[in-house]
Write an enzyme that holds these catalytic residues in place. Structure first.
Site, PDB file in Angstrom:
ATOM      1  N   SER A 156      43.377  72.725  67.397  1.00  0.00           N
ATOM      2  CA  SER A 156      42.138  73.404  67.255  1.00  0.00           C
ATOM      3  C   SER A 156      41.051  72.642  67.204  1.00  0.00           C
ATOM      4  O   SER A 156      39.966  73.078  67.470  1.00  0.00           O
ATOM      5  CB  SER A 156      42.487  74.774  66.276  1.00  0.00           C
ATOM      6  OG  SER A 156      42.549  74.210  64.882  1.00  0.00           O
ATOM      7  N   HIS A 184      46.003  78.103  71.536  1.00  0.00           N
ATOM      8  CA  HIS A 184      44.979  77.881  72.172  1.00  0.00           C
ATOM      9  C   HIS A 184      45.636  77.516  73.731  1.00  0.00           C
ATOM     10  O   HIS A 184      44.831  76.856  74.412  1.00  0.00           O
ATOM     11  CB  HIS A 184      44.311  76.574  71.502  1.00  0.00           C
ATOM     12  CG  HIS A 184      43.840  76.726  70.226  1.00  0.00           C
ATOM     13  ND1 HIS A 184      42.410  77.745  70.175  1.00  0.00           N
ATOM     14  CD2 HIS A 184      44.121  76.666  68.997  1.00  0.00           C
ATOM     15  CE1 HIS A 184      42.173  77.892  69.007  1.00  0.00           C
ATOM     16  NE2 HIS A 184      42.904  77.287  68.208  1.00  0.00           N
ATOM     17  N   LYS A 216      42.854  85.376  71.426  1.00  0.00           N
ATOM     18  CA  LYS A 216      42.125  84.295  71.909  1.00  0.00           C
ATOM     19  C   LYS A 216      41.969  84.480  73.225  1.00  0.00           C
ATOM     20  O   LYS A 216      41.007  85.472  73.964  1.00  0.00           O
ATOM     21  CB  LYS A 216      42.681  82.903  71.455  1.00  0.00           C
ATOM     22  CG  LYS A 216      42.589  82.672  70.161  1.00  0.00           C
ATOM     23  CD  LYS A 216      43.381  81.514  69.831  1.00  0.00           C
ATOM     24  CE  LYS A 216      42.846  80.966  68.299  1.00  0.00           C
ATOM     25  NZ  LYS A 216      43.572  81.716  67.005  1.00  0.00           N
TER      26      LYS A 216
END
Length: 366
Positions: A156, A184, A216
């Site tokens: 991240s 992610h 996300k």
């Protein structure tokens, strides 16, 4: 703490000021998509606004079940289980697989939730240098009890990826579990958005579990763990963060189903992200006084050195209406403070131009 008074997106109203943001994890621009809102409103009317109980009591609704089935089918695995947050998913999966007498070998740059997961599990934590396969192998050879390799798929703060092919090989050789946090990566990496394994051309084995968040790229909330049937059944019985908490609202699950359909059908969003990242990297590579990190993901950190400089640069950008956070110790090592730029498929070419103009100006700060 800043306070937003608009939908999540590249342009937001924050602290009574209009901002152009480059700090969100809304990678595909779905959080304010009207199709998700429509799905959520319809489900709230039918199922109410709260689940009212844990999944294993009477809080598991049809939208939860359908979302789990659709996620599993999309990823080509036997089972997926929903959790209320990604943090809870990581705590649950690690604590289900290992305990006292076992060893977790973890990348030093893993997310805080993965570090906390090991500490709460009671297993021994053995950390290897970031993506250092030789050190990982040495630590695996010395590990006691059940072995578990723990890593982010995309890191991240650096935006780089784990060497999954080598991790899979090591896990198989040492008969270890491999748990990959794909927070992610899901929705973003791979031709179909299936994450790090698809991007690497790999098919996860029976001892691989993957954790994904829905807050996300999917633009909603919650998380899931996906993998083979047997470890997911163990998780169902042992994961305290699954067993002893109220399920997410069924309306959120229905919105996530709508998001998954978009992730699967609108590949142009990933293509747009790739285009933005490529254009940014080409322009940022010639900026003075910053180091562009080797990332091919929407996370594009610019290392500037000292924390005071990173903060000053972030303030200069904020004066221009650009929201780009300064990341500094203890989140990152001393001397590697950075501006953490993240992109969304909803960013326009003019947004990128404004960002680059602001960066050129603030890099003069010493």
């Amino acid at each position: 703490m800043t306070v937003a008074d608009s939908p999540q997106g590249p342009r937001m109203r924050i602290d009574d000021r209009d901002r152009l943001t480059f700090c969100s994890n809304d990678y595909l621009g779905l959080s304010a998509d009207p199709r998700l809102a429509e799905a959520m409103c319809g489900a709230a009317t039918r199922y109410g606004v709260g689940a009212g109980a844990a999944h294993l009591i009477n809080g598991h609704f049809t939208p939860h079940q359908r979302l789990e089935e659709e996620l599993a089918e999309w990823l080509g695995v036997a089972t997926a289980r929903l959790f209320s947050t990604g943090y809870m998913a990581n705590l649950g999966v690690v604590g289900s697989l290992v305990g006292r007498g076992d060893t977790v070998i973890a990348d030093r740059l893993n997310h805080a939730s993965l570090i906390d997961a090991v500490q709460l599990s009671g297993a021994r934590l053995s950390r290897y240098r970031h993506n250092d396969l030789d050190e990982l192998e040495a630590r695996l050879s010395r590990a006691k009890g059940e072995r578990l390799i723990l890593t982010d798929g995309v890191f991240s703060m650096d935006g780089d990826a784990a060497p999954l092919a080598e991790l899979v090989e090591l896990a198989e050789r040492f008969d270890a579990w491999l748990v990959v946090d794909e927070a992610h990566a899901f929705g973003v990496l791979g031709e179909a958005g299936r994450g790090s394994f698809e991007a690497a051309g790999l098919v996860p084995g029976e001892r691989v579990l993957r954790v994904g968040t829905l807050g996300k790229a999917f633009g909603t909330a919650g998380a899931f763990v996906a993998g083979a049937a047997e470890p997911l059944e163990v998780l169902l019985q042992r994961a305290r963060t699954y067993l002893f908490t109220t399920a997410q609202p069924p309306a959120v699950a229905e919105a996530s189903r709508a998001a998954l359909a978009i992730v699967r059908s609108e590949g142009w969003r990933r293509e747009r992200l790739q285009s933005l990242v490529a254009a940014f990297r080409e322009a940022a590579s010639v900026l003075d006084g910053v180091e562009l990190m080797p990332s091919a993901t929407p996370i594009q950190p610019l290392v500037v050195g000292e924390a005071s400089r990173a903060v000053a640069m972030a303030h200069r950008l904020a004066d221009r209406g650009l929201l780009v956070p300064a990341i500094r110790p203890p989140t990152v090592p001393r001397g590697s403070s950075r501006l953490r730029v993240t992109f969304s498929a909803a960013h326009e070419d003019d947004d990128l131009s404004q960002l680059l103009s602001g960066l050129r100006e603030c890099t003069t700060i010493r």
